[in-house]
Scaffold this active site. Structure first.
Site, PDB file in Angstrom:
ATOM      1  N   SER A  80      34.558  30.492  58.763  1.00 49.04           N
ATOM      2  CA  SER A  80      34.112  29.116  58.543  1.00 49.04           C
ATOM      3  C   SER A  80      33.224  28.818  59.749  1.00 49.04           C
ATOM      4  CB  SER A  80      35.145  28.282  58.484  1.00 49.04           C
ATOM      5  OG  SER A  80      34.887  27.263  57.607  1.00 49.04           O
ATOM      6  N   ASP A 231      35.967  28.684  51.113  1.00 55.31           N
ATOM      7  CA  ASP A 231      36.342  28.827  52.736  1.00 55.31           C
ATOM      8  C   ASP A 231      37.490  30.037  52.933  1.00 55.31           C
ATOM      9  OD1 ASP A 231      36.964  28.495  55.363  1.00 55.31           O
ATOM     10  OD2 ASP A 231      38.210  26.470  55.229  1.00 55.31           O
TER      11      ASP A 231
END
Ligand SMILES: *[C@@H]1O[C@H](CO)[C@@H](O)[C@H](O)[C@H]1NC(C)=O
Length: 452
Positions: A80, A231
């Site tokens: 991320s 994510d």
């Protein structure tokens, strides 16, 4: 007299020989595989950004101003926001050096986060959530700015081109499986050789914050592979273990050549794992409250997102526990440094408060973290306990910088990214050669003198 000259000649010859032999001794194999890992956590990426700035400055003190983190780590893994940092410090610029120095990471966050996470979107979202009749559709942020920014900066750069091996995890929501992008995979499989911009957008598409990201890759025969990514934090918010198993897998395949080691041999690994901070000590949720939460409260409660906090903290800590155990089992816990701050509170603990005030606060938190003692996870309480006798995180990073610098010098030049032309290594090389040549010349002169 002649005899003296002869001895002097021999001495010079010996010195010259030493200068010639030196590089052969120094270009042997590496002793330790080196790993850098950076957790996910939105704007809190500023915390590892601050730590990396410090580490790179220490490497530069040792090896010159051109030293960059990518020169020292065999593998850099990031999830991320950590994936964004990883990309910044490993994507090549036009001179084939890292696009960003570590000191520029925070600048990038301070400049761009307010546009990635505009606070007006946040306020709108909260208004919608609060109004019973309002419909909550779409993520909190539209992600358009982040998308155009990454595409503009990274252009056509694919993951096979990074300056050291990187690993960036994502999760495919359509296939319900983690998709792990790596430089090695990119080199070996065209369909996994995605654009770095697509990988960054996929890995940072945190549920409820940013939209999921779709793209395709194509091989030479026109075959395509599609990706429906969210994510990487749902798979591995802390990618440290992933990096370690990646190296182990390469060892099993006979493709990890820089260090002679066995898979999972933690005594031959130097691992730096950076967290983005957590509000553990704040204890902001409780069973009494959580037992009353409905669907919406799990996703949004008083400005925070309990479900995302819970899964990302759980997965970060699980990895820390596994890796700690792995290193303790071979008595090599000093080779594993996890730096995490578990004392965040209020806005600083959220992933998307992009006000200048909060971003500056995060820089300050990072700087204060440097002064805190080295800590290790306590398997009973889940808290980080101070490790006696190991000093501050700052001291530990200085120790790591020295080890990284020594390790770097052990690597044969072609196996390591070169720390810039005109840098100290090249300078040292010139100096060494000229010393050797001077030695031989002097030796010749004295041999002649002794023959007269
Ligand atoms: C990386 O991939 C691109 C695009 O497929 C290709 O043109 C390039 O030659 C590859 N480079 C390396 C170093 O593998």
């Amino acid at each position: 007299m002649q005899q003296t000259n002869f001895f002097v000649a021999i001495t010079f010859l010996a010195v010259a020989l030493q200068f010639f032999l030196q590089p052969q001794l120094a270009s042997g194999q590496g002793k330790m595989a080196t790993v850098l890992s950076i957790d996910g956590g939105g704007v809190r990426g500023i915390i590892p950004g601050t730590l990396l700035r410090f580490l790179e400055s220490k490497l530069q003190e040792l090896d010159g101003a051109n030293a960059r983190l990518a020169d020292y780590f065999d593998v850099i893994a990031g999830t991320s926001t950590g994936g964004l940092v990883t990309t910044m410090i490993t994507a090549p610029n036009k001179d084939n050096r890292p696009m960003y120095a570590a000191k520029d990471i925070n600048k990038f966050y301070l400049e761009n986060c307010p546009k990635i996470f505009p606070q007006s979107s946040r306020d709108n979202f909260i208004t919608k959530v609060k109004s019973l009749f309002g419909k909550v559709t779409g993520p909190k942020y539209d992600g358009k700015y982040l998308s155009s920014l990454t595409k503009e900066i990274l252009g056509h750069i694919t993951i096979n081109q990074t300056l050291t091996d990187v690993i960036i995890p994502t999760f495919d929501i359509k296939r319900l499986q983690p998709v792990i992008f790596s430089t090695n995979d990119g080199k070996e499989n065209v369909l996994k050789n995605a654009l770095l911009s697509d990988i960054c957008l996929g890995s940072s598409a945190a549920p409820t914050f940013l939209p999921a990201h779709y793209f395709e890759t194509k091989d030479g025969d026109g075959k395509t592979r599609s990706f429906d990514l969210i994510d990487g934090g749902v798979a591995a918010n802390n990618p440290t273990l992933m990096a370690i198993t990646h190296i182990s897998k390469r060892i099993l395949m006979g493709k990890f050549k820089v260090v002679d080691m066995k898979p999972m041999e933690s005594s031959k690994m130097l691992v730096l794992s950076l967290g983005t901070g957590t509000p553990k000590l704040e204890e902001k949720y409780s069973a009494v409250e959580a037992s009353k939460w409905g669907l919406l409260s799990w996703v949004y409660e008083d400005g925070a997102t309990p479900i995302v906090d819970a899964y990302s903290d759980a997965s970060s800590d699980m990895v820390d526990i596994h890796v700690s155990t792995l290193f303790q089992s071979l008595r090599s816990e000093k080779n594993y440094l996890r730096i995490q701050d578990d004392t965040l509170t209020g806005d600083a603990s959220l992933a998307d408060i992009a006000t200048t005030e909060n971003l500056q606060k995060l820089v300050q938190i990072g700087n204060e973290l440097l002064k805190k003692p080295v800590s290790r996870v306590n398997l009973e309480t889940g808290r980080f306990d101070e490790v006696r006798g190991e000093g501050t995180n700052e001291a530990a990073l200085i120790r790591f910088a020295k080890l990284l610098s020594e390790e770097h010098k052990l690597r044969p030049a072609k196996l390591r990214p070169s720390p810039a032309q005109g840098g100290p290594t090249t300078g040292g090389e010139h100096l060494r050669r000229s010393h050797a040549i001077t030695g031989i010349l002097l030796a010749c002169i004295f041999v002649e003198l002794s023959l007269i």
